[in-house]
Design an enzyme around this catalytic site. Structure first.
Site, PDB file in Angstrom:
ATOM      1  N   GLY A   1       1.030  -1.387   0.271  1.00  0.00           N
ATOM      2  CA  GLY A   1      -0.072  -0.087   0.356  1.00  0.00           C
ATOM      3  C   GLY A   1       0.705   1.550  -0.374  1.00  0.00           C
ATOM      4  O   GLY A   1       2.437   1.268  -0.575  1.00  0.00           O
ATOM      5  N   ASN A   2       0.302   2.448   0.650  1.00  0.00           N
ATOM      6  CA  ASN A   2       0.994   3.624   0.453  1.00  0.00           C
ATOM      7  C   ASN A   2       0.325   4.447   1.242  1.00  0.00           C
ATOM      8  O   ASN A   2      -0.789   4.290   2.120  1.00  0.00           O
ATOM      9  CB  ASN A   2       0.992   4.253  -1.058  1.00  0.00           C
TER      10      ASN A   2
END
Ligand code: CTP
Length: 404
Positions: free
Chosen positions: A215-216
């Site tokens: 993810g980020n």
């Protein structure tokens, strides 16, 4: 600055708030608090029925102004509604009951609220709240249509638990929604009525195994602010997000991966007047998702990645619809944003520097430069994401007006 909607600014605005007799009258207290916290000067009036639900003293204490509750009170010369209607820059009716809506549609004036509404030239904002059956009664619907056609702003009630115990449409809109719409009206920016807009938000999550993902750091706040501002300006909003918060007044679709975001986008994007792609979409996903949880071992673990589709580049919109992308960059901000605008065939791109403290990814603040194919449209200094969202919508509206 309001703590409810950071960036909402109503300083020196003169707001008349009329409270009608429904159980949602108690929620008008929150509306008043948000208005005053955002700097507005508020004068409250109440129908006789409203005073049976809540005492005028509550509003008097919170607005620091006497409450107008009897238009024939000795001393005012029967002119209290005229003075209020001339003073107000906007008249909010919170909650608007079926009875008051009917009176306003017909032009009846038999107490201070309907009298003020008839006497004022200020724009009218109604926040209806009532039983679900009363709301969909053909008469109520006709009256609301009449008032809309006359230019009134109607903040649609929400679906939820009603006083009757049933779940249905008719709950007063959330106070933040009412105030945000009031701000849009006061600024002359309730201009997205009739627009259908699609906004993506949050960072996508690409599964590695049943419990882990790539993810980020995106928090979805910029996309959420864009959705709230669009709703306040009257648009029908679809928010496709990896971080749903159950925002009221819009169609929120929860997704996880880039592929899911693409699937959710297709249909609403085809019908949209504008698509704003604020999501931080993963560029890679795991080549293979492990069917079982990957066990901890001492040796090095290699993860094979394959590119995801570029959602924005592949989006086909109907003629005249606007495609707006975002570019979060750590270097060469403007050149890279320009290149993305060209390659992804965008109408506008919002470029924002990342890696700076206190703005951008995850923060409540942002700074941005908006570009079209030819030039810089706007330079937005560091502001709350709510204010940045306002400036982005100003640019989108101007681009749409220019393309017609
Ligand atoms: N975007 C997208 N699909 C992807 C990647 C990005 O639709 N697979 C969209 C983003 O939502 C954003 C714009 O494209 O509106 C630019 O995203 P960004 O990550 O800055 O650009 P990339 O094309 O991924 O290029 P790079 O990561 O190399 O900077």
């Amino acid at each position: 600055m309001s703590s409810f909607l950071p960036g909402l600014d109503l300083r020196e605005r003169r707001v008349a708030m009329a409270v009608c007799g429904g159980i949602a009258a108690y929620k008008a207290i929150d509306v008043l608090r948000i208005l005053t916290e955002a700097g507005a000067e508020v004068r409250v009036s109440m129908t006789p029925e409203a005073q049976r639900f809540i005492r005028p003293l509550t509003f008097e204490a919170l607005s620091d102004q006497p409450v107008l509750s009897d238009w024939l009170e000795p001393g005012a010369g029967g002119e209290a509604h005229i003075r209020l209607s001339e003073w107000a820059e906007i008249l909010l009716i919170v909650p608007a009951t079926a009875n008051t809506i009917a009176k306003l549609a017909l032009g009846l004036a038999d107490e201070i609220v309907s009298g003020t509404a008839l006497a004022t030239r200020a724009p009218l904002l109604l926040a209806p709240a009532m039983n679900d059956v009363m709301l969909v009664h053909p008469r109520t619907e006709e009256h609301l249509t009449t008032l809309r056609e006359r230019g009134a702003c109607v903040v649609a009630p929400a679906v939820g638990r009603l006083a009757s115990g049933k779940v249905g449409a008719g709950r007063l809109a959330a106070p933040e929604r009412i105030v945000a719409a009031a701000e849009a009206v006061l600024q002359g920016r309730r201009r997205l009525e009739g627009w259908r807009v699609v906004i993506t938000a949050g960072g996508t999550r690409e599964a590695i195994d049943p419990v882990r993902y790539l993810g980020n750091f995106s928090s979805g706040k910029m996309g959420r602010a864009l959705a709230q501002v669009a709703e306040a300006r009257g648009a029908q909003v679809t928010l496709i997000t990896t971080l749903p918060t159950g925002l009221e007044g819009l169609n929120e679709i929860a997704v996880g991966s880039a592929q899911e975001m693409l699937a959710a986008l297709e249909q609403p994007a085809r019908e949209a007047d504008a698509v704003l792609m604020a999501a931080a979409v993963a560029d890679y996903r795991a080549a293979e998702v492990a069917p079982a949880k990957i066990k901890r071992r001492q040796e090095r673990l290699e993860l094979g990645l394959v590119p995801t589709a570029d959602l924005l580049a592949g989006l086909r919109l109907r003629p005249g619809a606007l495609k707006v992308g975002f570019a979060a960059e750590t270097e060469d901000l403007i050149e890279r944003a320009r290149e993305k605008l060209r390659v992804k065939r965008l109408d506008l791109i919002v470029a924002n520097p990342v890696g700076l403290d206190g703005q951008g990814l995850g923060s409540d603040f942002n700074a941005a430069t908006i570009l079209d194919a030819h030039r810089v449209i706007a330079e937005i200094p560091r502001r709350s994401k709510w204010e940045v969202a306002q400036r982005i919508w100003d640019a989108v509206e101007a681009a749409r007006a220019g393309s017609r």
